[in-house]
Design an enzyme around this catalytic site. Structure first.
Site, PDB file in Angstrom:
ATOM      1  N   ASP A 206      -0.254  -9.591   3.156  1.00 18.46           N
ATOM      2  CA  ASP A 206       0.395  -8.351   2.673  1.00 18.46           C
ATOM      3  C   ASP A 206      -0.281  -7.579   1.510  1.00 18.46           C
ATOM      4  OD1 ASP A 206       2.896  -6.660   3.425  1.00 18.46           O
ATOM      5  OD2 ASP A 206       2.910  -6.684   1.295  1.00 18.46           O
TER       6      ASP A 206
HETATM    7  C1  LIG Z   1      -5.129   0.718   0.692  1.00 15.91           C
HETATM    8  C2  LIG Z   1      -5.618   0.407   2.213  1.00 15.91           C
HETATM    9  C3  LIG Z   1      -4.466  -0.089   3.005  1.00 15.91           C
HETATM   10  N1  LIG Z   1      -4.925  -0.437   4.373  1.00 15.91           N
HETATM   11  C4  LIG Z   1      -3.997  -0.885   5.204  1.00 15.91           C
HETATM   12  C5  LIG Z   1      -3.942  -2.731   5.331  1.00 15.91           C
HETATM   13  C6  LIG Z   1      -2.748  -2.997   6.019  1.00 15.91           C
HETATM   14  O1  LIG Z   1      -2.889  -3.050   7.303  1.00 15.91           O
HETATM   15  C7  LIG Z   1      -1.566  -1.844   5.557  1.00 15.91           C
HETATM   16  C8  LIG Z   1      -0.685  -2.206   4.539  1.00 15.91           C
HETATM   17  O2  LIG Z   1       0.488  -2.892   5.191  1.00 15.91           O
HETATM   18  P1  LIG Z   1       0.965  -4.399   5.390  1.00 15.91           P
HETATM   19  O3  LIG Z   1       2.234  -4.472   5.648  1.00 15.91           O
HETATM   20  O4  LIG Z   1      -0.070  -5.136   4.615  1.00 15.91           O
HETATM   21  O5  LIG Z   1       0.367  -4.741   6.863  1.00 15.91           O
HETATM   22  P2  LIG Z   1       0.396  -4.185   8.266  1.00 15.91           P
HETATM   23  O6  LIG Z   1       2.118  -3.641   8.510  1.00 15.91           O
HETATM   24  O7  LIG Z   1      -0.396  -3.268   8.617  1.00 15.91           O
HETATM   25  O8  LIG Z   1       0.492  -5.530   9.243  1.00 15.91           O
HETATM   26  P3  LIG Z   1       0.977  -6.822   9.203  1.00 15.91           P
HETATM   27  O9  LIG Z   1       2.405  -6.976   8.489  1.00 15.91           O
HETATM   28  O10 LIG Z   1       1.613  -6.825  10.667  1.00 15.91           O
HETATM   29  O11 LIG Z   1       0.183  -7.937   9.005  1.00 15.91           O
HETATM   30  O12 LIG Z   1      -2.405  -0.729   4.835  1.00 15.91           O
HETATM   31  C9  LIG Z   1      -6.025   0.025   4.972  1.00 15.91           C
HETATM   32  O13 LIG Z   1      -6.274  -0.112   6.139  1.00 15.91           O
HETATM   33  N2  LIG Z   1      -7.104   0.716   4.082  1.00 15.91           N
HETATM   34  C10 LIG Z   1      -6.656   0.938   2.816  1.00 15.91           C
HETATM   35  O14 LIG Z   1      -7.688   1.451   1.920  1.00 15.91           O
END
Ligand SMILES: Cc1cn([C@H]2C[C@H](O)[C@@H](COP(=O)(O)OP(=O)(O)OP(=O)(O)O)O2)c(=O)[nH]c1=O
Length: 204
Positions: A73
């Site tokens: 997460d």
């Molecule tokens: C800061 C940042 C975050 N992110 C993304 C990563 C994560 O996918 C998302 C944060 O949400 P999460 O809740 O961590 O993940 P998710 O909902 O995408 O997937 P799951 O819970 O099913 O594993 O933000 C980027 O892709 N690039 C960035 O620079």
């Protein structure tokens, strides 16, 4: 005794996490868990990210045997608290205004649960500092129109067009994208070594 190559499951719907894990050339399957990700401001941000990572992995691991399940997460944290994924464009706008011209932390909690006997679970986190340039309202509006911010913590993607706002980072880049591979590999090595398993040279 010969070592066993474990079955690995990534408990994530994130295409970024899938892409990052693919990079390591370890075979894995994907299972998606639905858990409540409502932000809780009453616990430290690191603990919150670790707890959600564990809950995501545990929701899948509980119905599987002989598998290693990975959950993660990612949250963005500034001096005012935790920013998750924006629900709508207005919230994305507010998040980017809040991050503009400042340094924030990106924290990814990582959980690795082994349902091989004896069962075992490891939870850890990685932190990266990110400096966002000063953004005008017009910069933010144009970026939001790309559609990129909505499924990203903090409303930006360092791996995408959001890169044009990132002045510098201090720490692990993959952590910002959603999966700190260096930390993950150490956790996978630890958990496979505690049983008699191996994933080939990478985890030996
Ligand atoms: C800061 C940042 C975050 N992110 C993304 C990563 C994560 O996918 C998302 C944060 O949400 P999460 O809740 O961590 O993940 P998710 O909902 O995408 O997937 P799951 O819970 O099913 O594993 O933000 C980027 O892709 N690039 C960035 O620079």
């Amino acid at each position: 005794m010969d070592s066993v190559v474990p079955r690995i499951v990534l408990a994530s719907s994130s295409p970024r996490r899938k892409m990052l894990l693919h990079q390591l050339d370890i075979p894995f399957d994907i299972r998606v868990s639905e858990i409540d990700e409502t932000i809780q401001g009453d616990i430290p941000a690191e603990e919150f990210a670790r707890r959600l990572a564990f809950e995501k992995a545990e929701a899948i691991a509980r119905s599987l045997t002989d598998t290693i399940v990975i959950g993660a997460d990612t949250i963005v944290v500034d001096e005012r608290g935790i920013l998750g994924k924006p629900q709508h464009e207005q919230e994305a706008f507010q998040m980017l205004q809040r991050l503009s011209g400042k340094v924030h932390r990106v924290i990814t909690g990582v959980a690795v649960i082994s349902t091989y006997l004896p069962q075992n679970a490891l939870v850890n986190h990685e932190t990266t500092q990110v400096k966002i340039a000063a953004l005008s309202d017009r910069d933010i509006q144009c970026y939001i129109h790309t559609g990129e911010p909505l499924d990203k913590a903090g409303a930006y993607a360092i791996q995408g067009k959001g890169a044009m706002f990132v002045e510098w980072i201090h720490g692990c880049y993959n952590n910002v994208v959603g999966l700190p591979l260096f930390l993950l590999i150490r956790m996978l090595k630890n958990i496979t070594h505690s049983t008699n398993m191996s994933c080939g040279h990478l985890l030996s």
